[in-house]
Write a protein that holds these residues in place. Structure first.
Motif, PDB file in Angstrom:
ATOM      1  N   GLN A  93       1.406  -6.560  10.521  1.00 44.05           N
ATOM      2  CA  GLN A  93       2.719  -6.536   9.866  1.00 44.05           C
ATOM      3  C   GLN A  93       2.799  -5.393   8.860  1.00 44.05           C
ATOM      4  O   GLN A  93       3.038  -5.628   7.672  1.00 44.05           O
ATOM      5  N   PRO A  94       2.605  -4.158   9.308  1.00 43.31           N
ATOM      6  CA  PRO A  94       2.525  -3.029   8.375  1.00 43.31           C
ATOM      7  C   PRO A  94       3.793  -2.791   7.572  1.00 43.31           C
ATOM      8  O   PRO A  94       3.736  -2.507   6.379  1.00 43.31           O
ATOM      9  N   GLY A  95       4.959  -2.902   8.208  1.00 45.34           N
ATOM     10  CA  GLY A  95       6.203  -2.616   7.501  1.00 45.34           C
ATOM     11  C   GLY A  95       6.437  -3.543   6.329  1.00 45.34           C
ATOM     12  O   GLY A  95       6.750  -3.114   5.220  1.00 45.34           O
ATOM     13  N   ALA A  96       6.280  -4.852   6.582  1.00 51.12           N
ATOM     14  CA  ALA A  96       6.522  -5.840   5.522  1.00 51.12           C
ATOM     15  C   ALA A  96       5.536  -5.673   4.383  1.00 51.12           C
ATOM     16  O   ALA A  96       5.918  -5.669   3.207  1.00 51.12           O
ATOM     17  N   LEU A  97       4.261  -5.513   4.711  1.00 51.88           N
ATOM     18  CA  LEU A  97       3.239  -5.450   3.666  1.00 51.88           C
ATOM     19  C   LEU A  97       3.355  -4.175   2.845  1.00 51.88           C
ATOM     20  O   LEU A  97       3.336  -4.213   1.614  1.00 51.88           O
ATOM     21  N   ILE A  98       3.491  -3.021   3.505  1.00 49.76           N
ATOM     22  CA  ILE A  98       3.550  -1.756   2.773  1.00 49.76           C
ATOM     23  C   ILE A  98       4.792  -1.705   1.888  1.00 49.76           C
ATOM     24  O   ILE A  98       4.753  -1.213   0.757  1.00 49.76           O
ATOM     25  N   GLY A  99       5.901  -2.228   2.368  1.00 51.45           N
ATOM     26  CA  GLY A  99       7.099  -2.262   1.545  1.00 51.45           C
ATOM     27  C   GLY A  99       6.916  -3.096   0.295  1.00 51.45           C
ATOM     28  O   GLY A  99       7.369  -2.726  -0.792  1.00 51.45           O
ATOM     29  N   LEU A 100       6.223  -4.230   0.432  1.00 45.94           N
ATOM     30  CA  LEU A 100       6.028  -5.120  -0.709  1.00 45.94           C
ATOM     31  C   LEU A 100       5.065  -4.536  -1.732  1.00 45.94           C
ATOM     32  O   LEU A 100       5.314  -4.597  -2.939  1.00 45.94           O
ATOM     33  N   VAL A 101       3.962  -3.964  -1.281  1.00 51.38           N
ATOM     34  CA  VAL A 101       2.954  -3.501  -2.243  1.00 51.38           C
ATOM     35  C   VAL A 101       3.423  -2.273  -3.001  1.00 51.38           C
ATOM     36  O   VAL A 101       2.890  -1.960  -4.068  1.00 51.38           O
ATOM     37  N   ARG A 102       4.437  -1.581  -2.491  1.00 47.65           N
ATOM     38  CA  ARG A 102       4.923  -0.386  -3.185  1.00 47.65           C
ATOM     39  C   ARG A 102       5.923  -0.725  -4.284  1.00 47.65           C
ATOM     40  O   ARG A 102       6.332   0.154  -5.050  1.00 47.65           O
ATOM     41  N   LEU A 103       6.349  -1.981  -4.376  1.00 48.43           N
ATOM     42  CA  LEU A 103       7.254  -2.379  -5.444  1.00 48.43           C
ATOM     43  C   LEU A 103       6.547  -2.270  -6.785  1.00 48.43           C
ATOM     44  O   LEU A 103       5.435  -2.751  -6.957  1.00 48.43           O
ATOM     45  N   LYS A 104       7.194  -1.646  -7.752  1.00 45.09           N
ATOM     46  CA  LYS A 104       6.581  -1.427  -9.063  1.00 45.09           C
ATOM     47  C   LYS A 104       6.818  -2.636  -9.965  1.00 45.09           C
ATOM     48  O   LYS A 104       7.876  -3.252  -9.950  1.00 45.09           O
ATOM     49  N   SER A 105       5.850  -2.966 -10.763  1.00 42.94           N
ATOM     50  CA  SER A 105       5.972  -4.042 -11.752  1.00 42.94           C
ATOM     51  C   SER A 105       5.370  -3.554 -13.058  1.00 42.94           C
ATOM     52  O   SER A 105       4.195  -3.208 -13.115  1.00 42.94           O
TER      53      SER A 105
END
Length: 267
Positions: free
Chosen positions: A138-150
């Motif tokens: 599930q590369p798209g879902a995971l990479i999109g999520l981990v790039r979110l800044k907090s």
């Protein structure tokens, strides 16, 4: 007892480590209710089964495979439990849960390092292996999520993001599985030296002064010192930790290495 290994993947049980000492009834109940079918115990580090108790030592149809070898050194301190990830969760939710759990594990690892303990390679590899499996499915879902800044946990989230992106890039380059794993480890631990950077510099919203930037530029060397405590960190991880701010034109730091002297993973 000291649990040496659990017969389940890292995301399929409620403990963020697979090797730990049982501290009381709460740990025993959590283990029994986790759904894990088998576990191995290390009798050199904890209690053995009672004489006459049922045991798999004699072998049989239900005997699991041999457990993975234990690392040379490891802390047996009690670890926080994080909710397990169920198989029925939708792919996007699975990716979200994995990203959250990975950030929490990195936070705990970095807290160990801040306390002067060696970072556990066993726990680091568990994160990398789970992220690698997720990138494959599930590369798209995971990479999109981990790039979110907090802003609240930027250092931990950034480490997980770089780890995931390094894994994805290494796979895209067609590197061997062991090289993909090394790339993930490099990404996960490359910024550990920032633990020694004062918070008012690390989290400063504006531009750093020359003096502050000089302090920030020391984090690669600090990272190498932290990683060297355990004595088992791969050379590639040490190299990336030290050289991830080098630039192709030689204007980077700490050594000003030019193109041709910077390793593939550090680039």
């Amino acid at each position: 007892m000291f649990v040496h290994a659990l017969d389940a993947s890292w995301m399929a049980h409620p403990f963020w480590r697979s090797r730990f000492a049982l501290q009381g009834e709460g740990d025993v109940l959590a283990l029994r209710s986790s759904g894990v079918a088998h576990c191995w115990i290390d009798t050199s580090r904890g209690a053995d089964v009672a004489a006459g108790s049922a045991s798999l030592r004699e072998g049989g149809a239900d005997t699991p495979a041999d457990p993975p070898a234990a690392p040379a050194t490891e802390s047996s301190s009690r670890q926080p439990r994080i909710p397990a990830l169920g198989d029925s969760v939708a792919p996007l939710h699975r990716a979200e849960r994995l990203a959250v759990k990975a950030r929490e594990v990195v936070r705990a690892l970095f807290c160990q390092a801040r306390a002067g303990q060696a970072i556990s390679l066993d726990d680091s590899l568990a994160i990398v292996d789970e992220l690698t499996a997720a990138v494959a499915t599930q590369p798209g879902a995971l990479i999109g999520l981990v790039r979110l800044k907090s802003k609240d946990n930027y250092t931990f989230a950034h480490s997980v993001a770089v780890c995931t992106l390094m894994i994805a890039l290494a796979r895209q380059l067609g590197l061997a599985p062991y090289q993909v794993r090394d790339a993930g480890m490099c990404g996960l631990l490359h910024d550990v030296g920032k633990l020694r950077v004062p918070g008012h510099i690390l989290h400063k919203p504006g531009k750093l002064t020359p003096e502050e930037f000089g302090v920030m530029r020391m984090h690669p060397q600090h990272g190498v010192e932290i990683l060297s405590r355990g004595g088992q960190v791969p050379d590639s991880v040490i190299d990336v930790c030290l050289h991830h701010h080098e630039k192709m034109d030689g204007s980077g730091y700490p050594h000003g290495l030019p193109q041709g002297q910077i390793s593939l993973l550090a680039i």
